[in-house]
Design a protein around this motif. Structure first.
Motif, PDB file in Angstrom:
ATOM      1  N   UNK A 141       0.816  -1.211   0.000  1.00 39.69           N
ATOM      2  CA  UNK A 141       0.000   0.000   0.000  1.00 39.69           C
ATOM      3  C   UNK A 141       0.858   1.274   0.000  1.00 39.69           C
ATOM      4  N   UNK A 142       2.021   1.198   0.608  1.00 41.11           N
ATOM      5  CA  UNK A 142       2.913   2.367   0.628  1.00 41.11           C
ATOM      6  C   UNK A 142       3.632   2.537  -0.708  1.00 41.11           C
ATOM      7  N   UNK A 143       4.091   1.423  -1.270  1.00 37.37           N
ATOM      8  CA  UNK A 143       4.923   1.490  -2.474  1.00 37.37           C
ATOM      9  C   UNK A 143       4.138   1.287  -3.762  1.00 37.37           C
ATOM     10  N   UNK A 144       2.946   0.721  -3.666  1.00 39.14           N
ATOM     11  CA  UNK A 144       2.130   0.531  -4.864  1.00 39.14           C
ATOM     12  C   UNK A 144       2.359  -0.778  -5.575  1.00 39.14           C
ATOM     13  N   UNK A 145       3.207  -1.645  -5.042  1.00 39.99           N
ATOM     14  CA  UNK A 145       3.434  -2.968  -5.628  1.00 39.99           C
ATOM     15  C   UNK A 145       3.879  -3.898  -4.500  1.00 39.99           C
ATOM     16  N   UNK A 146       3.725  -5.193  -4.710  1.00 38.51           N
ATOM     17  CA  UNK A 146       4.058  -6.168  -3.670  1.00 38.51           C
ATOM     18  C   UNK A 146       5.564  -6.394  -3.609  1.00 38.51           C
ATOM     19  N   UNK A 147       6.099  -6.693  -2.431  1.00 37.74           N
ATOM     20  CA  UNK A 147       7.526  -7.029  -2.352  1.00 37.74           C
ATOM     21  C   UNK A 147       7.783  -8.356  -3.065  1.00 37.74           C
ATOM     22  N   UNK A 148       9.008  -8.614  -3.485  1.00 41.67           N
ATOM     23  CA  UNK A 148       9.307  -9.891  -4.149  1.00 41.67           C
ATOM     24  C   UNK A 148       8.932 -11.070  -3.250  1.00 41.67           C
ATOM     25  N   UNK A 149       8.386 -12.145  -3.840  1.00 41.18           N
ATOM     26  CA  UNK A 149       7.955 -13.279  -3.007  1.00 41.18           C
ATOM     27  C   UNK A 149       9.107 -14.003  -2.336  1.00 41.18           C
ATOM     28  N   UNK A 150      10.301 -13.899  -2.901  1.00 39.31           N
ATOM     29  CA  UNK A 150      11.469 -14.557  -2.298  1.00 39.31           C
ATOM     30  C   UNK A 150      12.665 -13.611  -2.362  1.00 39.31           C
ATOM     31  N   UNK A 151      13.627 -13.891  -1.511  1.00 41.20           N
ATOM     32  CA  UNK A 151      14.883 -13.147  -1.567  1.00 41.20           C
ATOM     33  C   UNK A 151      14.937 -11.925  -0.675  1.00 41.20           C
ATOM     34  N   UNK A 152      13.806 -11.516  -0.105  1.00 43.29           N
ATOM     35  CA  UNK A 152      13.783 -10.356   0.783  1.00 43.29           C
ATOM     36  C   UNK A 152      13.537 -10.811   2.212  1.00 43.29           C
ATOM     37  N   UNK A 153      14.304 -10.245   3.134  1.00 45.75           N
ATOM     38  CA  UNK A 153      14.069 -10.480   4.549  1.00 45.75           C
ATOM     39  C   UNK A 153      13.171  -9.378   5.093  1.00 45.75           C
TER      40      UNK A 153
END
Length: 385
Positions: A106-118
């Motif tokens: 909601x803040x950035x307008x797109x979903x974070x990557x499903x993998x690779x992000x902590x």
């Protein structure tokens, strides 16, 4: 020229079916002006470069808590870039990564990557966008009691409210929402959270019958074509929803009754449509209420349903006397069980002229008997409890 009482295959009774969805946000939010103003006041410091304040929104289900938050968040998005609101449904998202993922989207307008992000990567993405826009964050944690069950309530509150300590952003505001009247979300916060969480409690009382009718009339006007739902049936639905103390029941009842009429190709909703829709809408609620009863309380409920169906005297004393032949129950236990049925919302205890109370079922007698049927049909009401 008279119209056929039947619909053509390409006709519908719905002007706008989305009006009857639970996610619909009406242009005018009836009877919640005080709550909207209070939330707007808590948000206002963020409009002046400060931080929004926090709140706990508390009230029974179907009293407009979620809709009020959606309305104030819609107003924010339409009127300012200085605040970014994020709504989180904690029944769906209750782990830290799921909650922060919802906020990120909601803040950035797109979903974070499903993998690779902590988790820290997701947080950093959120605060980076907040810094770029010089905006304050306001988070609604709806059904926050689900976070308590998941064991994430205190960690999430602590992290969200202290984002400003690690990153150069303004302190976030948090609106925690609960429908559990026995739960104090403020008291559930531990000492480390309480040092930064100072919420204003905003109460949502059940709508009155007149208020429910006004809300439903507005939905009918927006969502159905004229004359689809006669006023006497709207009155009946409003009485029912007010008795359930949940305006959502009324909205769903209108929708299902209209769908039933449309399926049959008729231009008008009938009493039979409302009756059938009411049974479909209330069956799950009745089963849930009956599931919380003891075996003795269920046995008494079945007896009351049978007596009501037979048209017998439903005075509390008369019900007790007649029950003696079938259910070995003492007077004290009888009144305890009767009060439990009233608290569960299965019966109403209505004062009678003079002395005593009348026992009235809030649901169809056959439905109550079915919902309160135990696997062991021989269960009896014990004398002691």
């Amino acid at each position: 020229m008279t119209h056929s009482p039947l619909l053509r295959s390409d006709q519908t009774l719905f002007r706008d079916p989305d009006v009857f969805e639970l996610t619909f946000v009406p242009e005018h939010l009836h009877h919640r002006d005080a709550q909207v103003k209070e939330l707007a006041f808590l948000i206002s410091p963020a409009l002046r470069g400060g931080s929004a304040l926090s709140a706990i929104l508390r009230g029974p289900p179907g009293t407009g808590k979620t809709t009020t938050v959606h309305r104030i968040f819609t107003m924010i998005r339409e009127e300012t870039q200085r605040i970014i609101p994020a709504y989180v449904n904690c029944r769906q998202d209750h782990t830290p990564l799921a909650v922060y993922g919802s906020i990120f989207k909601q803040v950035c307008g797109y979903a974070p990557p499903p993998t690779g992000w902590h988790l820290d990567d997701v947080k950093e993405g959120i605060v980076s966008r907040l810094r770029d826009r010089n905006a304050a964050l306001v988070v609604c944690l709806d059904d926050a009691d689900d976070l308590i069950v998941a064991g994430t309530y205190n960690p999430l509150l602590y992290q969200i409210l202290r984002l400003y300590e690690k990153w150069d952003v303004r302190k976030a505001g948090v609106f925690a929402v609960t429908s559990d009247l026995d739960l104090n979300l403020g008291a559930e916060a531990d000492s480390s959270v309480r040092s930064v969480f100072h919420p204003t409690e905003i109460t949502f009382l059940p709508y009155t019958k007149a208020e429910v009718r006004e809300i439903l009339a507005d939905r009918v006007r927006q969502g159905l074509y004229p004359r689809v739902l006669p006023k006497p049936l709207l009155d009946r639905i409003a009485r029912f929803a007010a008795g359930e103390q949940d305006v959502r029941v009324g909205i769903d009842l209108v929708r299902q009754a209209a769908h039933r009429a449309e399926k049959d190709g008729r231009r008008r909703v009938t009493h039979a449509d409302v009756t059938a829709a009411a049974r479909a809408v209330t069956a799950p609620a009745l089963r849930n209420r009956a599931a919380g009863l003891s075996a003795g309380e269920r046995a008494l409920a079945r007896w009351i349903a049978e007596r009501s169906r037979d048209g017998a005297d439903m005075a509390s004393g008369a019900v007790f006397e007649a029950a003696q032949e079938y259910l070995p129950v003492g007077k004290t236990a009888y009144h305890e069980h009767l009060n439990a049925l009233a608290k569960a919302g299965i019966v109403d205890l209505v004062p009678r002229t003079g002395r005593g109370r009348e026992v009235r079922l809030r649901y169809d007698a056959g439905d109550v008997a079915a919902a309160c049927r135990s696997p062991d049909q021989t269960c009896k009401i014990p004398n002691g409890s």
